[in-house]
Write a protein that holds these residues in place. Structure first.
Motif, short mmCIF file in Angstrom:
data_model
loop_
_atom_site.label_atom_id
_atom_site.label_comp_id
_atom_site.label_asym_id
_atom_site.label_seq_id
_atom_site.Cartn_x
_atom_site.Cartn_y
_atom_site.Cartn_z
N ASP A 1 -8.91 -8.39 10.18
CA ASP A 1 -9.02 -9.53 11.10
C ASP A 1 -8.80 -10.87 10.41
O ASP A 1 -8.18 -11.77 10.97
N ASN A 2 -9.34 -11.01 9.21
CA ASN A 2 -9.17 -12.27 8.47
C ASN A 2 -7.72 -12.53 8.13
O ASN A 2 -7.22 -13.65 8.28
N LEU A 3 -7.03 -11.49 7.63
CA LEU A 3 -5.61 -11.65 7.30
C LEU A 3 -4.79 -11.91 8.55
O LEU A 3 -3.87 -12.73 8.54
N PHE A 4 -5.13 -11.23 9.64
CA PHE A 4 -4.38 -11.44 10.88
C PHE A 4 -4.54 -12.88 11.35
O PHE A 4 -3.55 -13.53 11.72
N GLU A 5 -5.76 -13.39 11.31
CA GLU A 5 -5.99 -14.76 11.74
C GLU A 5 -5.24 -15.76 10.86
O GLU A 5 -4.66 -16.73 11.33
N ARG A 6 -5.23 -15.47 9.57
CA ARG A 6 -4.62 -16.39 8.61
C ARG A 6 -3.08 -16.36 8.62
O ARG A 6 -2.43 -17.39 8.52
N PHE A 7 -2.50 -15.16 8.74
CA PHE A 7 -1.06 -15.01 8.52
C PHE A 7 -0.23 -14.61 9.74
O PHE A 7 0.99 -14.51 9.64
N SER A 8 -0.85 -14.39 10.89
CA SER A 8 -0.11 -13.82 12.02
C SER A 8 1.11 -14.65 12.43
O SER A 8 2.12 -14.08 12.85
N LEU A 9 1.03 -15.95 12.30
CA LEU A 9 2.17 -16.80 12.67
C LEU A 9 3.08 -17.13 11.50
O LEU A 9 4.10 -17.80 11.68
N LEU A 10 2.73 -16.64 10.31
CA LEU A 10 3.47 -17.01 9.11
C LEU A 10 4.28 -15.86 8.49
O LEU A 10 5.15 -16.13 7.68
N ILE A 11 3.93 -14.62 8.81
CA ILE A 11 4.55 -13.50 8.09
C ILE A 11 6.06 -13.53 8.24
O ILE A 11 6.56 -13.97 9.27
N PRO A 12 6.73 -13.08 7.20
CA PRO A 12 6.23 -12.51 5.96
C PRO A 12 5.70 -13.56 5.00
O PRO A 12 6.22 -14.67 4.92
N VAL A 13 4.66 -13.17 4.28
CA VAL A 13 4.02 -14.01 3.28
C VAL A 13 3.86 -13.16 2.03
O VAL A 13 3.51 -11.99 2.11
N VAL A 14 4.12 -13.75 0.87
CA VAL A 14 3.92 -13.03 -0.40
C VAL A 14 2.82 -13.72 -1.19
O VAL A 14 2.54 -14.91 -1.01
N GLY A 15 2.19 -12.95 -2.06
CA GLY A 15 1.15 -13.48 -2.91
C GLY A 15 0.91 -12.56 -4.09
O GLY A 15 1.40 -11.43 -4.12
N LEU A 16 0.15 -13.06 -5.04
CA LEU A 16 -0.18 -12.28 -6.24
C LEU A 16 -1.65 -11.89 -6.28
O LEU A 16 -2.14 -11.43 -7.30
N GLY A 17 -2.34 -12.07 -5.16
CA GLY A 17 -3.74 -11.67 -5.09
C GLY A 17 -4.69 -12.78 -4.72
O GLY A 17 -5.77 -12.53 -4.22
N ASP A 18 -4.31 -14.03 -4.98
CA ASP A 18 -5.14 -15.16 -4.62
C ASP A 18 -4.77 -15.58 -3.19
O ASP A 18 -3.68 -16.08 -2.96
#
Length: 85
Positions: free
Chosen positions: A45-62
């Motif tokens: 749920d947290n990732l969905f709220e944060r990234f749902s309008l932005l994907i694709p998103v890449v990261g290294l863990g932070d």
């Protein structure tokens, strides 16, 4: 020998832009000693709220340091170089 670091690709089922992003990502994995791990934001749920309008998103863990689409391979390469060297 240590295992490669992971490049996280925040994605979800049916994300056509995510498939385009992978074309930019794949050539850089070996260069930076990374392996790709796809993270489905629908499972968190947290990732969905944060990234749902932005994907694709890449990261290294932070989760505070991510890079969202649109990006070209050269832009992603520069982003990775700043973080990995």
């Amino acid at each position: 020998m240590s295992s490669p670091r992971e490049l996280l690709l925040y994605t979800t089922l049916g994300c056509s832009l995510c498939e385009k992003a992978k074309l930019e990502i794949w050539p850089l994995l070996e260069q930076f000693g990374l392996r790709l791990r796809e993270v489905d934001i629908a499972d968190d749920d947290n990732l969905f709220e944060r990234f749902s309008l932005l994907i694709p998103v890449v990261g290294l863990g932070d989760p505070e340091d991510t890079y969202a689409w649109p990006f070209q391979q050269s832009q992603l390469q520069a982003w990775l170089a700043k973080r990995i060297g």
